[in-house]
Design a protein around this motif. Structure first.
Motif, short mmCIF file in Angstrom:
data_model
loop_
_atom_site.label_atom_id
_atom_site.label_comp_id
_atom_site.label_asym_id
_atom_site.label_seq_id
_atom_site.Cartn_x
_atom_site.Cartn_y
_atom_site.Cartn_z
N ARG A 274 0.83 -1.21 0.00
CA ARG A 274 0.00 0.00 0.00
C ARG A 274 0.86 1.26 0.00
NH1 ARG A 274 -2.75 -3.03 4.17
NH2 ARG A 274 -4.61 -4.04 3.34
N VAL A 275 2.00 1.19 0.68
CA VAL A 275 2.88 2.36 0.76
C VAL A 275 3.65 2.57 -0.54
CG1 VAL A 275 4.88 3.37 1.94
CG2 VAL A 275 3.08 2.21 3.26
N GLN A 276 4.24 1.48 -1.05
CA GLN A 276 5.11 1.58 -2.22
C GLN A 276 4.38 1.33 -3.54
OE1 GLN A 276 8.32 -1.18 -1.58
NE2 GLN A 276 8.90 -0.30 0.40
N ASN A 277 3.17 0.77 -3.45
CA ASN A 277 2.41 0.37 -4.63
C ASN A 277 3.23 -0.58 -5.51
OD1 ASN A 277 0.11 0.31 -6.23
ND2 ASN A 277 0.79 2.03 -7.51
N SER A 278 3.97 -1.46 -4.85
CA SER A 278 4.82 -2.42 -5.55
C SER A 278 5.04 -3.62 -4.65
CB SER A 278 6.16 -1.78 -5.93
OG SER A 278 7.03 -2.78 -6.46
N ILE A 279 5.20 -4.79 -5.26
CA ILE A 279 5.46 -6.01 -4.50
C ILE A 279 6.96 -6.22 -4.29
CG2 ILE A 279 3.37 -7.14 -5.30
CD1 ILE A 279 5.09 -8.73 -7.28
N ARG A 280 7.78 -5.30 -4.75
CA ARG A 280 9.22 -5.43 -4.58
C ARG A 280 9.64 -4.95 -3.20
NH1 ARG A 280 11.58 -3.17 -10.40
NH2 ARG A 280 10.55 -4.74 -11.73
N ASN A 281 9.44 -5.80 -2.21
CA ASN A 281 9.87 -5.51 -0.85
C ASN A 281 10.35 -6.81 -0.22
OD1 ASN A 281 7.41 -6.78 0.56
ND2 ASN A 281 6.45 -5.23 -0.76
N VAL A 282 11.12 -6.68 0.85
CA VAL A 282 11.76 -7.84 1.45
C VAL A 282 10.75 -8.84 2.01
CG1 VAL A 282 12.02 -6.65 3.68
CG2 VAL A 282 13.51 -8.58 3.12
N GLU A 283 9.63 -8.33 2.53
CA GLU A 283 8.62 -9.22 3.10
C GLU A 283 8.03 -10.13 2.01
OE1 GLU A 283 8.70 -6.00 3.62
OE2 GLU A 283 9.06 -5.77 5.78
N THR A 284 7.79 -9.57 0.83
CA THR A 284 7.24 -10.38 -0.26
C THR A 284 8.26 -11.39 -0.77
OG1 THR A 284 5.87 -8.49 -0.92
CG2 THR A 284 6.13 -10.27 -2.50
N LEU A 285 9.55 -11.04 -0.73
CA LEU A 285 10.58 -11.93 -1.23
C LEU A 285 10.75 -13.16 -0.35
CD1 LEU A 285 13.31 -9.36 -2.37
CD2 LEU A 285 11.74 -10.66 -3.82
N VAL A 286 10.70 -12.99 0.96
CA VAL A 286 10.91 -14.12 1.87
C VAL A 286 9.62 -14.86 2.18
CG1 VAL A 286 12.91 -13.02 2.92
CG2 VAL A 286 10.66 -12.71 3.95
N LEU A 287 8.49 -14.28 1.81
CA LEU A 287 7.20 -14.91 2.10
C LEU A 287 7.08 -16.32 1.53
CD1 LEU A 287 4.44 -14.57 3.43
CD2 LEU A 287 3.63 -13.47 1.34
N PRO A 288 7.46 -16.57 0.26
CA PRO A 288 7.34 -17.94 -0.27
C PRO A 288 8.18 -18.97 0.49
CG PRO A 288 7.63 -16.38 -2.05
CD PRO A 288 7.91 -15.64 -0.78
N ILE A 289 9.38 -18.56 0.92
CA ILE A 289 10.24 -19.50 1.65
C ILE A 289 9.62 -19.85 2.99
CG2 ILE A 289 12.53 -19.83 2.67
CD1 ILE A 289 13.65 -17.93 0.61
N HIS A 290 9.12 -18.84 3.70
CA HIS A 290 8.49 -19.13 4.99
C HIS A 290 7.22 -19.94 4.81
CE1 HIS A 290 8.06 -18.38 9.30
NE2 HIS A 290 6.77 -18.31 9.07
N PHE A 291 6.50 -19.71 3.75
CA PHE A 291 5.30 -20.49 3.47
C PHE A 291 5.66 -21.96 3.26
CE2 PHE A 291 2.38 -22.38 0.36
CZ PHE A 291 1.17 -22.22 1.03
N ILE A 292 6.75 -22.23 2.55
CA ILE A 292 7.18 -23.62 2.34
C ILE A 292 7.56 -24.27 3.67
CG2 ILE A 292 8.99 -25.05 1.31
CD1 ILE A 292 9.04 -23.09 -1.04
N PHE A 293 8.27 -23.53 4.52
CA PHE A 293 8.63 -24.07 5.83
C PHE A 293 7.38 -24.41 6.64
CE2 PHE A 293 12.98 -21.75 5.90
CZ PHE A 293 13.53 -22.79 5.19
N CYS A 294 6.38 -23.54 6.59
CA CYS A 294 5.14 -23.80 7.33
C CYS A 294 4.43 -25.04 6.79
CB CYS A 294 4.21 -22.59 7.22
SG CYS A 294 4.73 -21.15 8.17
#
Length: 312
Positions: A250-270
């Motif tokens: 919402r702030v950057q109007n872009s998915i290029r942020n660190v949270e989005t980058l590591v989200l798939p890895i953490h999702f796989i671990f879960c």
């Protein structure tokens, strides 16, 4: 019919008969068989598994002396201690364990001090690099070297984010708390090679009371940390990651942020944690159902599995 030197026999009919007697399995059957083998290999690392029905049986597996595996286990038991201690030193435990703020959202970021983060990060990085190289060089030290190497590669990628973005460092501390459970997981094997069930009150007469108390203590904390960290904390962190990623979007109007980058890895671990938990629970439930049915029918063969080993 006699054959001359220019004729050859046709054996194709034998191949046809073989296909009729042994039809090729369907794709679904092959996938199911592979899934079953993977399921058994995963649980077979730390549990007794019936090779026929793929059920998790009571008690723990017995381990023969294996120099490569034992040395690797001792390495992990020793090196994981400073990793866990350094992680604990980065938290304000008065804030983290303050449950008096009812109705308020507890933010782990408030409890993270990061005073020892630099040393904690380098020790963690060194541990995963050395352990990955060890497993790659001596694959026999673990039962699933490919899985371990893939996990370590994903973790090394994962911990780059908190090093570069300080506001995500408390996530690394929270995620690395899973190494407490890893320590107890390895301790269950190395301190109980005889495969005694930890839940039997009276173990064989040759076993000292101190040994019985020790394996019970290790198993209790293994399951406590498994449920609290792998089944509760990790999904909570996933939800937190998603929330932060949406805020950054919402702030950057872009998915290029660190949270989005590591989200798939953490999702796989879960998903891995939940899959392992599901496999274990469903296999135990199925075993208990079959055991109950066998007892009602007076089936001594199935009941013999349980003898005095009752528990996980």
């Amino acid at each position: 019919i006699p054959l001359d030197s220019t004729q050859t026999r046709d054996y194709s009919y034998l191949w046809a008969l073989h296909l009729i007697a042994n039809p090729m399995p369907s794709a679904a059957a092959v996938r199911k068989r592979r899934k079953g083998r993977a399921h058994t290999a995963l649980l077979g690392n730390h549990y007794r598994v019936d090779s026929v029905d793929r059920l998790v049986l009571p008690g723990l597996p017995k381990y023969d002396n294996d120099f490569n595996r034992d040395v690797h286990d001792c390495f992990n038991l020793i090196v994981l201690v400073p990793v866990v201690i350094l992680n604990m030193l980065n938290w304000n435990w008065d804030v983290l364990l303050d449950f008096s703020r009812k109705g308020q959202t507890l933010k782990m970021a408030d409890a993270w001090t990061g005073e020892w983060f630099s040393l904690f990060w380098w020790v963690t990085l060194s541990y995963f690099i050395v352990d990955m190289a060890w497993v790659a060089w001596i694959p026999s030290c673990v039962k699933s070297p490919g899985t371990i190497i893939k996990h370590h590669i994903a973790t090394l990628i994962y911990i780059v984010a908190p090093y570069m973005y300080p506001h995500t460092r408390f996530f690394m501390g929270a995620c690395m708390s899973v190494e407490v459970n890893t320590w107890f997981l390895i301790a269950r094997r190395i301190f109980n090679k005889q495969g005694f069930s930890p839940w039997v009150i009276q173990l064989p007469g040759t076993v000292s009371p101190a040994f019985s108390i020790r394996i019970k203590f290790i198993s209790i904390f293994f399951y406590i940390t498994w449920i609290s960290i792998r089944c509760i904390l990790y999904p909570f962190l996933l939800w937190h990651f998603v929330t932060l990623a949406l805020q950054q979007y919402r702030v950057q109007n872009s998915i290029r942020n660190v949270e989005t980058l590591v989200l798939p890895i953490h999702f796989i671990f879960c998903m891995l944690n939940l899959r392992w938990t599901y496999d274990l629970c469903m296999s135990k439930i199925l075993y208990w159902k079959r055991l109950s049915t066998a007892r009602r029918r007076g089936n001594k063969t199935m009941d013999a599995y349980s003898y005095s080993d009752k528990g996980l």
